[in-house]
Structure formats: structure tokens, C-alpha cells
Design an enzyme around this catalytic site. Structure first.
Site, short mmCIF file in Angstrom:
data_model
loop_
_atom_site.label_atom_id
_atom_site.label_comp_id
_atom_site.label_asym_id
_atom_site.label_seq_id
_atom_site.Cartn_x
_atom_site.Cartn_y
_atom_site.Cartn_z
N TYR A 1 -47.98 -15.48 17.69
CA TYR A 1 -48.45 -16.80 18.14
C TYR A 1 -49.79 -16.67 18.86
O TYR A 1 -50.72 -17.44 18.60
CB TYR A 1 -47.41 -17.43 19.06
CG TYR A 1 -47.77 -18.81 19.53
CD1 TYR A 1 -47.63 -19.91 18.68
CD2 TYR A 1 -48.25 -19.04 20.82
CE1 TYR A 1 -47.95 -21.19 19.09
CE2 TYR A 1 -48.58 -20.31 21.24
CZ TYR A 1 -48.43 -21.38 20.37
OH TYR A 1 -48.77 -22.65 20.79
N SER B 1 -53.90 -23.39 22.16
CA SER B 1 -52.98 -23.09 23.26
C SER B 1 -53.69 -22.17 24.25
O SER B 1 -54.61 -21.42 23.89
CB SER B 1 -51.74 -22.37 22.73
OG SER B 1 -50.96 -21.83 23.78
#
Length: 279
Positions: free
Chosen positions: A162, A148
Site C-alpha cells: 500500500y 495517502s
């Protein structure tokens, strides 16, 4: 101009492939002639995507369905064993499974949430890679990790677990490329998406209307004029797997974000407040 890949004879295992980016990737590999393995925790969704893959396959190759939880080592072992027993080999491993859960470090359950995210987003990837090397070495295979852009950009919105999981995944990608290339002839790369329209946001508890609003807001700010679709990331994965197109790429962190990082895109204040209310 569309690009057609030929993965005839290849066996591709895509984790988290019962929806979103994983499903689109499995479908593209099937359309390109590969035998695909569709896996996830929901049997109905796995079966649905597997049928779509079979229908897309030029030779109507039956996609393999494996239902399991990749945070469970035994399920991971069964996934690999079933794949190799069914197809006799493994050429491509796409580590796509992952999730986000909001948690500020001051929350009482922060560390538990941190551990849960790391178990799924990083530990499962490390374990599967460790177990798949012996098979991928026989085929001069490929590993693609779906990371990501949040591995590269910090926020203060309660997403630190995350961010950390994806930053760690990027380093794992680089280390594995350096380690597995010289002796085992395995290429390892990462794809780092920006905002992509999936069930990613609604899975955090965000109402669909708010998720749609976020995609709309972000898309207007992206230099390409829109947010991503799962097919955009699937196309990037296919490019990296292709030895003809990307045979000189390994250890690469390929950002596919519509210009998110280049334009330093951020959410408007009202959207940030709505997200914060989830915590």
C-alpha cells in the site's frame, strides 16, 4: 464558515464513489451544481449514492450510474465512453478507488497481493488518466488523485504494498502536472488523507469494534482532536478543482491529515498487536 462552490455545467467523474470519500465527493459536486458520475462494483451502493446526488443537486440533475471494475480495461473504457456520450464532455476526474491488504514480504503470497494492490491503486489511475486526457484537454480540466499520508511514512506492519502504491501515485501526480499543464492546460493534484472514518479498515477484515477503537485512539493524538470524515477530504478536493480558489496549484501533494505527520502520530502497542494478528 462554510464555503460554497459553483460547478454548474461541469462534469465530474469520481471513481470508487459508491461509499466513503468518493461518495462524499460526488455528493459535494452534485450539491455544487455539477453533473456527476457515480461508479463502483456494487450496483446497489452505486444506485444509492446516485440518488443522494440527484436529491442534493440544485436542479435535480440525474447522476449517472456506471457499475464496473476499474482493474478491467474494458470497464474503464466503458466508463469513459458512457460519461462522454451522456454529458458530451468531461471536466473533472477524481481517481479515488483504492484498497489495502496486509502482507509481510515473507508471506508466500506477498507478490500476488502486491500486484493486486498496484493494479487497483496505481495501474487503474494511470490507465484512466491516459484515456481521459483527450477529453480533459478540451475543457482545461482537472485531475485529483486520492493518495495517502502512507506515501510519506513507512511502517513495519505489513502494509508495504500500500505504501509503495501511494508513493508511486504521488510521483505520477507530479509527472502528469508537468506534462499535461503546458500543452493541454490540465491541472493535476493529489490529496493525501490521514485517518478518515470509512469502511477502509473493516474491508481488511478488522472487526468494526477494533476499527472504531483505532479511530478513537488516533483521533485523540491528532492535533485537531479528531480523525477525519469523508466530507473533510471532499472539501479539499473541491478546493483544488476550483480554478478561482486554486488555479495556481498543480503538481501539489496536499496533505489533509489533521496533523498526523506533523505530530508523528503512531498507534499504541496493543492496537499494533491486534493489527499484526490479521496476518
Amino acid at each position: 464558515m462554510s464555503v460554497n462552490y459553483d460547478f454548474t455545467g461541469k462534469v465530474a467523474l469520481i471513481t470508487g464513489s459508491s461509499s466513503g470519500i468518493g461518495a462524499a465527493t460526488a455528493q459535494l459536486f452534485a450539491k455544487s451544481g455539477a453533473n456527476v458520475v457515480v461508479t463502483g462494483r456494487n450496483a446497489d451502493r452505486v444506485a444509492k449514492v446516485a440518488k443522494q446526488c440527484t436529491d442534493l443537486s440544485p436542479k435535480q440533475l440525474t447522476a449517472l450510474e456506471v457499475v464496473g471494475d476499474l482493474t478491467n480495461d474494458k470497464d474503464c473504457d466503458r466508463l469513459i465512453e458512457t460519461t462522454v456520450q451522456t454529458f458530451g464532455k468531461l471536466d473533472i476526474l477524481v481517481n479515488n478507488v483504492g484498497f489495502v491488504q496486509k502482507a509481510y514480504v515473507t508471506k508466500d503470497d506477498y507478490f500476488q497481493i502486491f500486484q493486486n494492490i498496484m493494479t487497483t491503486n496505481l495501474n487503474s489511475v494511470v490507465y484512466l488518466t491516459h484515456k481521459c486526457v483527450e477529453h480533459l484537454a478540451k475543457t482545461n480540466g482537472n485531475i485529483i488523485n486520492i493518495s495517502s499520508i502512507m506515501s510519506k511514512k513507512a511502517t513495519a506492519n505489513g502494509s508495504s504494498p500500500y505504501h509503495i502504491s501511494k508513493a508511486s501515485l504521488d510521483m505520477f501526480t507530479k509527472c502528469m502536472a508537468a506534462e499535461l499543464g503546458p500543452k493541454h492546460h490540465i491541472r493535476v493534484n493529489s490529496v493525501n488523507p490521514g485517518a478518515v472514518v470509512t469502511n477502509f479498515l473493516t474491508n481488511t477484515g478488522l472487526p468494526k469494534a477494533m476499527a472504531d477503537k483505532i479511530y478513537e485512539t488516533v483521533g485523540c493524538k491528532y492535533p485537531v482532536g479528531r480523525v477525519g470524515q469523508p466530507q473533510d477530504i471532499a472539501n479539499t478536493v473541491a478546493f483544488l478543482v476550483s480554478d478561482t480558489a486554486a488555479g495556481f496549484l498543480t503538481g501539489s501533494i496536499v496533505v489533509a491529515d489533521g496533523g498526523h505527520l506533523a505530530a508523528n502520530v503512531s498507534l499504541d502497542r496493543q492496537t499494533q498487536i491486534c493489527l499484526k494478528q490479521l496476518n
